[in-house]
Write an enzyme that holds these catalytic residues in place. Structure first.
Site, PDB file in Angstrom:
ATOM      1  N   ASN A 116      -1.695  -0.094   6.967  1.00  0.00           N
ATOM      2  CA  ASN A 116      -1.388  -1.332   7.391  1.00  0.00           C
ATOM      3  C   ASN A 116      -0.510  -2.101   6.655  1.00  0.00           C
ATOM      4  OD1 ASN A 116      -3.404  -2.143   5.996  1.00  0.00           O
ATOM      5  ND2 ASN A 116      -4.228  -3.176   7.512  1.00  0.00           N
TER       6      ASN A 116
ATOM      7  N   HIS B  38      -1.839  -5.615   1.276  1.00  0.00           N
ATOM      8  CA  HIS B  38      -3.131  -6.257   1.144  1.00  0.00           C
ATOM      9  C   HIS B  38      -2.924  -7.486   0.870  1.00  0.00           C
ATOM     10  CE1 HIS B  38      -7.055  -7.420  -0.261  1.00  0.00           C
ATOM     11  NE2 HIS B  38      -6.311  -7.857  -1.261  1.00  0.00           N
TER      12      HIS B  38
ATOM     13  N   GLU C  69      -9.450 -10.484  -7.549  1.00  0.00           N
ATOM     14  CA  GLU C  69      -8.682  -9.489  -7.365  1.00  0.00           C
ATOM     15  C   GLU C  69      -7.450  -9.550  -8.515  1.00  0.00           C
ATOM     16  OE1 GLU C  69      -9.454  -8.991  -2.381  1.00  0.00           O
ATOM     17  OE2 GLU C  69      -7.267  -9.459  -3.205  1.00  0.00           O
TER      18      GLU C  69
ATOM     19  N   TYR D 141     -12.017  -2.232  -3.485  1.00  0.00           N
ATOM     20  CA  TYR D 141     -12.677  -2.614  -2.097  1.00  0.00           C
ATOM     21  C   TYR D 141     -14.298  -2.401  -1.907  1.00  0.00           C
ATOM     22  CZ  TYR D 141      -8.204  -2.499   0.546  1.00  0.00           C
ATOM     23  OH  TYR D 141      -7.039  -2.730   0.999  1.00  0.00           O
TER      24      TYR D 141
ATOM     25  N   LYS E 175       0.787  -1.333   0.066  1.00  0.00           N
ATOM     26  CA  LYS E 175       0.105   0.054   0.188  1.00  0.00           C
ATOM     27  C   LYS E 175       0.880   1.344   0.016  1.00  0.00           C
ATOM     28  CE  LYS E 175      -3.584  -2.295   2.437  1.00  0.00           C
ATOM     29  NZ  LYS E 175      -4.888  -2.349   3.610  1.00  0.00           N
TER      30      LYS E 175
HETATM   31  N1  UDP Z   1      -9.576  -0.984   7.457  1.00  0.00           N
HETATM   32  C1  UDP Z   1      -9.861   0.188   8.439  1.00  0.00           C
HETATM   33  N2  UDP Z   1     -10.334   0.094   9.268  1.00  0.00           N
HETATM   34  C2  UDP Z   1     -10.952  -1.162   9.913  1.00  0.00           C
HETATM   35  C3  UDP Z   1     -10.787  -2.109   9.169  1.00  0.00           C
HETATM   36  C4  UDP Z   1     -10.042  -2.106   8.029  1.00  0.00           C
HETATM   37  O1  UDP Z   1      -9.336   1.268   7.816  1.00  0.00           O
HETATM   38  O2  UDP Z   1     -11.644  -0.860  10.894  1.00  0.00           O
HETATM   39  C5  UDP Z   1      -8.768  -1.039   6.250  1.00  0.00           C
HETATM   40  C6  UDP Z   1      -7.470  -1.472   6.315  1.00  0.00           C
HETATM   41  O3  UDP Z   1      -6.758  -0.885   5.686  1.00  0.00           O
HETATM   42  C7  UDP Z   1      -7.684  -3.055   5.765  1.00  0.00           C
HETATM   43  C8  UDP Z   1      -8.816  -2.857   4.812  1.00  0.00           C
HETATM   44  O4  UDP Z   1      -9.689  -1.848   5.396  1.00  0.00           O
HETATM   45  O5  UDP Z   1      -6.545  -3.522   5.388  1.00  0.00           O
HETATM   46  C9  UDP Z   1      -9.644  -4.102   4.322  1.00  0.00           C
HETATM   47  O6  UDP Z   1     -10.252  -4.493   5.555  1.00  0.00           O
HETATM   48  P1  UDP Z   1     -10.376  -6.229   5.711  1.00  0.00           P
HETATM   49  O7  UDP Z   1     -11.145  -6.410   7.038  1.00  0.00           O
HETATM   50  O8  UDP Z   1     -10.415  -6.719   4.420  1.00  0.00           O
HETATM   51  O9  UDP Z   1      -8.746  -6.373   6.414  1.00  0.00           O
HETATM   52  P2  UDP Z   1      -7.440  -7.278   5.537  1.00  0.00           P
HETATM   53  O10 UDP Z   1      -8.174  -8.270   4.567  1.00  0.00           O
HETATM   54  O11 UDP Z   1      -6.638  -6.059   4.723  1.00  0.00           O
HETATM   55  O12 UDP Z   1      -6.703  -7.704   6.481  1.00  0.00           O
HETATM   56 MG    MG Z   2      -9.669  -8.384   3.352  1.00  0.00          MG
END
Ligand code: UDP
Ligand code: MG
Length: 140
Positions: A112, A115, A126, A49, A9
């Site tokens: 974070n 992805h 994806e 997303y 990211k």
């Molecule tokens: N995210 C966020 N706030 C939250 C949860 C997720 O900003 O409370 C963002 C974070 O960057 C995350 C992305 O949304 O990686 C997608 O969320 P997901 O639950 O799919 O997490 P991932 O699969 O990336 O671990």
């Molecule tokens: Mg996810």
């Protein structure tokens, strides 16, 4: 062989972590079979997303994802979806296990660093979102 989509990211790119993250994939026996740097538009990030479009963090997340360059990759390997998510760590870096990418480098739950796809179905979708078949290579 399984494939997954990985994204470094914009925060990972600006922190100079491209090499470090790819090093971890390779050290873990995972193979990069497609790779490019892109600057997502807001619309492209929203499309990517779309499963999260009703979440409170959607607008902020998609603004962040389109705020600078990202590296998108297709990674291949045995159980790569699970392995990649193990290397990444939990979504929230505060809950991520020691030694994971998110634990070591992420600043908060949104920024974070990486992805990774979460299932074979989402991985296929994806990968297709960013890569035409001709951009994915096969090699030994
Ligand atoms: N995210 C966020 N706030 C939250 C949860 C997720 O900003 O409370 C963002 C974070 O960057 C995350 C992305 O949304 O990686 C997608 O969320 P997901 O639950 O799919 O997490 P991932 O699969 O990336 O671990
Ligand atoms: Mg996810």
């Amino acid at each position: 062989m399984e494939r997954t989509l990985s994204i470094i990211k914009p925060d990972g790119v600006s922190k100079g972590l491209i090499g470090e993250i790819i090093r971890r994939f390779e050290a873990g026996g995972l193979k990069v079979v497609a790779l490019k740097m892109i600057r997502m538009t807001k619309e492209q990030a929203e499309g990517f997303y779309q499963v999260h479009k009703n979440k409170p963090f959607f607008d902020s997340l998609t603004s962040f994802m389109s705020s600078g360059p990202a590296v998108v990759m297709v990674i291949e390997g045995k159980e790569v979806i699970k392995k990649n998510r193990e290397l990444m760590g939990a979504t929230n870096p505060r809950e991520a296990a020691e030694g994971t990418i998110r634990k070591e480098f992420a600043s908060d739950v949104e920024r974070n660093i990486v992805h990774g796809s979460d299932s074979p179905e989402t991985a296929r979708w994806e990968i297709d979102y960013f890569f035409p078949e001709g951009e994915i290579v096969e090699y030994e």
